[in-house]
Design a protein around this motif. Structure first.
Motif, PDB file in Angstrom:
ATOM      1  N   VAL A 164       6.571 -15.226   3.601  1.00 19.62           N
ATOM      2  CA  VAL A 164       5.326 -14.662   3.062  1.00 19.62           C
ATOM      3  C   VAL A 164       5.281 -14.775   1.542  1.00 19.62           C
ATOM      4  N   LYS A 165       6.429 -14.790   0.896  1.00 23.94           N
ATOM      5  CA  LYS A 165       6.451 -14.961  -0.566  1.00 23.94           C
ATOM      6  C   LYS A 165       5.815 -16.292  -0.939  1.00 23.94           C
ATOM      7  N   GLY A 166       6.153 -17.334  -0.179  1.00 19.97           N
ATOM      8  CA  GLY A 166       5.580 -18.642  -0.460  1.00 19.97           C
ATOM      9  C   GLY A 166       4.098 -18.712  -0.143  1.00 19.97           C
ATOM     10  N   ILE A 167       3.674 -18.057   0.936  1.00 17.27           N
ATOM     11  CA  ILE A 167       2.272 -18.100   1.331  1.00 17.27           C
ATOM     12  C   ILE A 167       1.405 -17.303   0.355  1.00 17.27           C
ATOM     13  N   ALA A 168       1.873 -16.095  -0.008  1.00 18.64           N
ATOM     14  CA  ALA A 168       1.075 -15.213  -0.866  1.00 18.64           C
ATOM     15  C   ALA A 168       1.249 -15.501  -2.346  1.00 18.64           C
ATOM     16  N   ASN A 169       2.280 -16.296  -2.698  1.00 19.67           N
ATOM     17  CA  ASN A 169       2.577 -16.574  -4.108  1.00 19.67           C
ATOM     18  C   ASN A 169       2.733 -15.267  -4.888  1.00 19.67           C
ATOM     19  N   VAL A 170       3.571 -14.371  -4.348  1.00 15.03           N
ATOM     20  CA  VAL A 170       3.810 -13.071  -4.961  1.00 15.03           C
ATOM     21  C   VAL A 170       5.253 -13.021  -5.438  1.00 15.03           C
ATOM     22  N   SER A 171       5.516 -12.264  -6.488  1.00 15.65           N
ATOM     23  CA  SER A 171       6.877 -12.171  -7.015  1.00 15.65           C
ATOM     24  C   SER A 171       7.775 -11.447  -6.016  1.00 15.65           C
ATOM     25  N   TYR A 172       9.053 -11.806  -6.040  1.00 12.85           N
ATOM     26  CA  TYR A 172       9.997 -11.207  -5.095  1.00 12.85           C
ATOM     27  C   TYR A 172      10.132  -9.708  -5.346  1.00 12.85           C
ATOM     28  N   ASP A 173      10.159  -9.299  -6.609  1.00 14.19           N
ATOM     29  CA  ASP A 173      10.287  -7.878  -6.944  1.00 14.19           C
ATOM     30  C   ASP A 173       9.125  -7.069  -6.383  1.00 14.19           C
ATOM     31  N   VAL A 221      -5.685  -6.273  12.025  1.00 20.15           N
ATOM     32  CA  VAL A 221      -5.825  -7.545  12.742  1.00 20.15           C
ATOM     33  C   VAL A 221      -4.543  -8.363  12.622  1.00 20.15           C
ATOM     34  N   SER A 222      -3.954  -8.378  11.425  1.00 22.47           N
ATOM     35  CA  SER A 222      -2.705  -9.115  11.221  1.00 22.47           C
ATOM     36  C   SER A 222      -1.614  -8.603  12.152  1.00 22.47           C
ATOM     37  N   THR A 223      -1.515  -7.284  12.264  1.00 21.26           N
ATOM     38  CA  THR A 223      -0.472  -6.694  13.105  1.00 21.26           C
ATOM     39  C   THR A 223      -0.721  -6.969  14.578  1.00 21.26           C
ATOM     40  N   LEU A 224      -1.957  -6.768  15.016  1.00 21.15           N
ATOM     41  CA  LEU A 224      -2.268  -6.983  16.431  1.00 21.15           C
ATOM     42  C   LEU A 224      -2.117  -8.458  16.804  1.00 21.15           C
ATOM     43  N   MET A 275      -4.007 -15.002   7.748  1.00 19.11           N
ATOM     44  CA  MET A 275      -4.468 -13.678   7.360  1.00 19.11           C
ATOM     45  C   MET A 275      -4.267 -13.329   5.889  1.00 19.11           C
ATOM     46  N   ILE A 276      -3.187 -13.787   5.266  1.00 18.69           N
ATOM     47  CA  ILE A 276      -2.931 -13.385   3.879  1.00 18.69           C
ATOM     48  C   ILE A 276      -4.048 -13.835   2.937  1.00 18.69           C
ATOM     49  N   PRO A 277      -4.523 -15.100   2.994  1.00 18.27           N
ATOM     50  CA  PRO A 277      -5.644 -15.467   2.120  1.00 18.27           C
ATOM     51  C   PRO A 277      -6.897 -14.631   2.379  1.00 18.27           C
ATOM     52  N   MET A 278      -7.177 -14.316   3.641  1.00 17.90           N
ATOM     53  CA  MET A 278      -8.358 -13.501   3.960  1.00 17.90           C
ATOM     54  C   MET A 278      -8.215 -12.094   3.398  1.00 17.90           C
ATOM     55  N   MET A 279      -7.014 -11.524   3.482  1.00 21.46           N
ATOM     56  CA  MET A 279      -6.799 -10.179   2.949  1.00 21.46           C
ATOM     57  C   MET A 279      -6.943 -10.160   1.432  1.00 21.46           C
ATOM     58  N   GLU A 280      -6.469 -11.199   0.760  1.00 26.44           N
ATOM     59  CA  GLU A 280      -6.603 -11.265  -0.693  1.00 26.44           C
ATOM     60  C   GLU A 280      -8.071 -11.352  -1.103  1.00 26.44           C
ATOM     61  N   GLU A 281      -8.851 -12.127  -0.364  1.00 25.87           N
ATOM     62  CA  GLU A 281     -10.286 -12.251  -0.673  1.00 25.87           C
ATOM     63  C   GLU A 281     -11.013 -10.919  -0.536  1.00 25.87           C
ATOM     64  N   LYS A 282     -10.545 -10.068   0.359  1.00 23.04           N
ATOM     65  CA  LYS A 282     -11.182  -8.769   0.586  1.00 23.04           C
ATOM     66  C   LYS A 282     -10.658  -7.684  -0.355  1.00 23.04           C
ATOM     67  N   GLY A 283      -9.796  -8.061  -1.300  1.00 24.41           N
ATOM     68  CA  GLY A 283      -9.349  -7.108  -2.297  1.00 24.41           C
ATOM     69  C   GLY A 283      -8.048  -6.404  -1.994  1.00 24.41           C
ATOM     70  N   TYR A 284      -7.340  -6.832  -0.962  1.00 27.17           N
ATOM     71  CA  TYR A 284      -6.038  -6.234  -0.677  1.00 27.17           C
ATOM     72  C   TYR A 284      -5.024  -6.690  -1.719  1.00 27.17           C
ATOM     73  N   ASP A 285      -4.105  -5.810  -2.049  1.00 25.81           N
ATOM     74  CA  ASP A 285      -3.020  -6.159  -2.947  1.00 25.81           C
ATOM     75  C   ASP A 285      -2.152  -7.249  -2.311  1.00 25.81           C
ATOM     76  N   LYS A 286      -1.735  -8.226  -3.117  1.00 29.04           N
ATOM     77  CA  LYS A 286      -0.935  -9.339  -2.597  1.00 29.04           C
ATOM     78  C   LYS A 286       0.357  -8.857  -1.942  1.00 29.04           C
ATOM     79  N   GLY A 287       1.030  -7.930  -2.609  1.00 27.36           N
ATOM     80  CA  GLY A 287       2.290  -7.429  -2.076  1.00 27.36           C
ATOM     81  C   GLY A 287       2.098  -6.728  -0.742  1.00 27.36           C
ATOM     82  N   PHE A 288       1.040  -5.931  -0.649  1.00 24.74           N
ATOM     83  CA  PHE A 288       0.759  -5.227   0.604  1.00 24.74           C
ATOM     84  C   PHE A 288       0.414  -6.211   1.718  1.00 24.74           C
TER      85      PHE A 288
END
Length: 426
Positions: free
Chosen positions: A384-393, A98-101, A124-137
């Motif tokens: 996306v780093k700011g939105i997902a709050n994920v490390s740059y590495d 859905v994110s891609t489309l 989409m990123i918050p929704m994906m995290e709630e469904k168990g997707y890895d933050k980086g992915f």
């Protein structure tokens, strides 16, 4: 050549210490003026900065920016996302698909990779995290899909290339349709494989035609906007600049008077945001144009032509060299700056060996779109780093498979030109 070495040294030094790219380009140009053996009056600087952006086609940039702002001020964006849910949300890796489309639909309206990534990422990123997707992915999926916005028309980098190279922006838009779809589909296939491999999401539903029909009906007025832009330009009804103005007016009318979910107080904010983004892009174009003018005045294009053609005059080998140059430039430069600098340098070489200038512009834009997700200055990565709050590495590790897939797409586009160019001949 001494001047070129000096300006490049100054440019990279300023970028390394954090000076904004537009100012870095201008200061590097001033250094070149001062070190040139020829007398170049400093009055040239404001003249070149102003004349480089005194262009009617460049008016398309603020209008397309405004279209994206109007779209997000009302419910057009949510309706597009709802249609994407009904279309691909039921398959494995549904939210990633859905994110891609959604990004592909947004790409046909905004023309800006950063705007596309920010808009889709916030949804989409918050929704994906709630469904168990890895933050980086999740972040990598949204960032890579955001690059499609500079390939699928209307594309702001294509407008910049069209103005710089003096070629048809309408033809560039048409040439970008198939490559944009190819990149989107390849990202969706990678999403499916990574999700299955890592077990991020196992939800698999069934396609519901009733939901599809409902969301299509609700979002049809938003979904037809890219078609209005493309067929209007290709049909000779209006120019790309007029198309941008019509798109902005259309988005405003639909959100305000049809959907009735945009407040009057949202309008000044939309204009302000569009103005800020436009100023950033145009300032970069002005600085890059001055920089490119200096290199041309020092006859760097002629020296570069001799250097490149001394290796080979085979256009297929040169295409590899061009792609390497574009990829490296995309890692360090904004797409608009890279296009404004590299086009006068490399386009004459490409045309000299029989490469169509439209096709050359296409592979330049597709290649530089990858720069949005490559370190150290990939803009989509920082969004996306700011939105997902994920490390740059972690984000860099997650984005690598997407970069590899997009490079494969680039090679397909480069060595099968008929795939992209046949639409321009219809």
């Amino acid at each position: 050549m001494t001047v070129a070495i000096i300006v490049l040294f100054v440019l990279f030094f300023l970028m390394i210490i954090g000076v904004p790219i537009a100012i870095s380009l201008i200061l590097a140009s001033v250094a070149g003026f001062m070190s040139s053996i020829y007398y170049i009056p400093l009055e040239v600087i404001p003249q070149r900065l102003i004349t480089s952006v005194d262009s009617f086609p460049l008016l398309a940039i603020p209008f397309f920016m405004l279209t994206g702002e109007f779209m997000m001020s009302g419910s057009m964006g949510r309706r597009i996302a709802g249609f994407a849910f009904a279309t691909v949300g039921w398959v494995r890796a549904g939210l990633a698909q859905v994110s891609t489309l959604t990004s592909m639909f947004f790409a046909g309206i905004s023309g800006s990779g950063a705007a596309d990534t920010a808009a889709v990422g916030k949804m989409m990123i918050p929704m994906m995290e709630e469904k168990g997707y890895d933050k980086g992915f999740a972040a990598a999926t949204v960032a890579s899909a955001g690059t499609i916005a500079v390939v699928i028309p209307p594309s702001i980098p294509m407008i910049v290339y069209g103005v710089t190279a003096g070629v048809s922006i309408g033809d560039l838009f048409t040439a970008g349709i198939i490559p944009g779809i190819l990149i989107g589909l390849s990202i969706m296939m990678l999403n499916y494989w990574l999700t299955k491999k890592n077990g991020y999401s196992e939800e698999v539903g069934t396609f519901e035609f009733a939901s599809f029909k409902k969301t299509l009906f609700e979002g049809i007025l938003a979904l037809v906007l890219p078609l209005i832009i493309i067929f209007g330009i290709r049909g000779g009804i209006f120019t790309p600049t007029e198309a941008a103005a019509i798109a902005a007016a259309y988005a405003f009318i639909i959100n305000k008077f049809v959907y009735k979910d945009m407040d009057w107080k949202d309008i000044p904010i939309a204009f302000l945001n569009a103005g800020k983004m436009t100023a950033m892009v145009v300032f970069i174009i002005a600085g890059a144009n001055l920089f490119g003018w200096l290199l041309t005045a020092e006859q760097i294009p002629q020296l570069l032509t001799q250097l490149v053609t001394s290796f080979s005059e085979n256009k297929y080998i040169l295409l590899i060299m061009f792609n390497i140059i574009f990829f490296i430039a995309g890692c360090f430069l904004n797409a608009s700056a890279a296009i404004t600098i590299l086009t006068p340098l490399l386009l004459p070489i490409a045309v000299g060996v029989g490469i169509d200038p439209i096709f050359f512009g296409l592979i330049m834009v597709v290649n530089l779109s990858i720069g949005l997700i490559t370190p150290p200055v990939g803009l989509d990565l920082f969004i996306v780093k700011g939105i997902a709050n994920v490390s740059y590495d972690k984000l860099i590790k997650s984005i690598v498979p997407f970069i590899i897939v997009m490079i494969c797409d680039l090679l397909i586009i480069t060595y099968f030109p008929a795939l992209s160019m046949f639409l321009t001949t219809l």
